[in-house]
Design an enzyme around this catalytic site. Sequence first.
Site, PDB file in Angstrom:
ATOM      1  N   HIS A   2       0.787  -1.296   0.103  1.00 11.43           N
ATOM      2  CA  HIS A   2       0.541   0.358  -0.316  1.00 11.43           C
ATOM      3  C   HIS A   2       0.777   1.469  -0.231  1.00 11.43           C
ATOM      4  CE1 HIS A   2      -4.368  -1.559   1.309  1.00 11.43           C
ATOM      5  NE2 HIS A   2      -3.596  -2.334   0.487  1.00 11.43           N
ATOM      6  N   TYR A  36      -9.278   5.886   7.902  1.00 13.72           N
ATOM      7  CA  TYR A  36      -9.060   6.356   8.938  1.00 13.72           C
ATOM      8  C   TYR A  36     -10.617   7.519   8.952  1.00 13.72           C
ATOM      9  CZ  TYR A  36      -5.059   3.889   9.861  1.00 13.72           C
ATOM     10  OH  TYR A  36      -4.037   3.042  10.509  1.00 13.72           O
ATOM     11  N   PRO A  86      -3.887   0.219  18.901  1.00 17.57           N
ATOM     12  CA  PRO A  86      -3.967   0.034  17.338  1.00 17.57           C
ATOM     13  C   PRO A  86      -4.391   1.249  16.127  1.00 17.57           C
ATOM     14  CG  PRO A  86      -6.152  -0.375  17.883  1.00 17.57           C
ATOM     15  CD  PRO A  86      -5.072   0.257  19.341  1.00 17.57           C
ATOM     16  N   LYS A  92       1.425   0.342  14.763  1.00 21.03           N
ATOM     17  CA  LYS A  92       2.311   0.448  15.379  1.00 21.03           C
ATOM     18  C   LYS A  92       2.615  -1.125  16.496  1.00 21.03           C
ATOM     19  CE  LYS A  92       4.442   3.127  13.631  1.00 21.03           C
ATOM     20  NZ  LYS A  92       4.115   3.617  12.068  1.00 21.03           N
ATOM     21  N   TYR A 129       4.648   6.068   9.715  1.00 21.18           N
ATOM     22  CA  TYR A 129       3.154   5.278   9.498  1.00 21.18           C
ATOM     23  C   TYR A 129       4.511   4.362   8.617  1.00 21.18           C
ATOM     24  CZ  TYR A 129      -1.199   3.050   8.354  1.00 21.18           C
ATOM     25  OH  TYR A 129      -1.942   2.723   8.558  1.00 21.18           O
TER      26      TYR A 129
END
Length: 389
Positions: free
Chosen positions: A72, A200, A292, A296, A384
């Site tokens: 991704h 998100y 979550p 990580k 990220y």
Amino acid sequence: MKTQVGIIGGGPSGLMLSQLLNMAGISTVVLERKDRDYVLSRIRAGVLERGTVDMLRKAGAAERMDREGHPHQGCYFSTVEGMFNVSFRDEVDEEVMVYGQTEVTKDLYDAQDKIGATIIHDADNVTPHDITSDAPYLTYEKDGETHRVDCDFIAGCDGFHGVSRKSIPDDIRKDYERVYPFGWLGILSETKPAAEELIYANHPRGFALASMRNENLSRYYIQVPLTDKVEDWSDDAFWDELKSRLPEEVAAGMETGPSIEKSIAPLRSFVTEPMRYGQMFLVGDAAHIVPPTGAKGLNLAMSDVHYLYEGLIAFYKEGDATGLDKYSEVALQRIWGAMRFSWWMTSMLHRFPDQSDFDQRMQESELRQMLTVPSARATMALNYVGLPF
């Protein structure tokens, strides 16, 4: 039994450490409290940082990930104002891999089997002894008998509820913790993902996440009160609430279906210091827990493995103990960086019990800055995909 490194815990961090050390000619014994089927039944995260991907390849356990995983190159953020994309490729020229932790664990088990590593399942009452001496050892019970493993070092990879962290005296260990006033209700469904990348969502009704495992297996979450129980939520109720928090165009085209797994996970931030006591080193969830939201947890465990592995290699191959002596300090620097990122993502995306309309606008403004300020997008993307080891 005698070995060089005794490892408590047969999850992904314990298996990865064992695999890398054995490949380097350093012997290990892994003690796991549960049986293999139980370990492989755990449903966990599915986003792998670049560093974790590289470690799986180094460990000879990446063939299936490279074949079946889904790279991704970004993710979406959604607010009441709309949805936008943050491209990891454009911002930092990196990507992440969507590949479930259960699959990572299976691949590591297969790799361990191929090299004949020693993994003892159903090992009850594992206990470290003489940790501060030059001759530590582990005891465990199996089939009604007590067994002993002598070793040079102990790696505590046994999770938040394990024995390793509790073996560090209270006057030496310091814990830092924040418990969040909500949890994530998650389902796994054999449905086509809602989008090609993760979404998100910040919404006045609460946080939502649209994720996936593969092209026909989706993972979805919604924020719920800690008082909620799984039985309170039918599949239909879950889908209705999820759709209300996602952008209309996404919800309209979403494929729904029966859940094949449903659970509620509480959220907490937790770090313990130090991560070394005598000849014992804490690894992964034994030392830290992250919400979550930032993906990580597994990745932090793998960075711990990296630092400990490098330290052990230098010790056994070169007689240099510097890496082991600095393990806690170096690992904690990266841990606190990831902890900050996960805290930031959680604070920005969730609805808190005492949240005002002003607070909601501040969250939306924070998200808008990612849309409009290049440096904000770059900072998010860098964190990220994973800070360098």
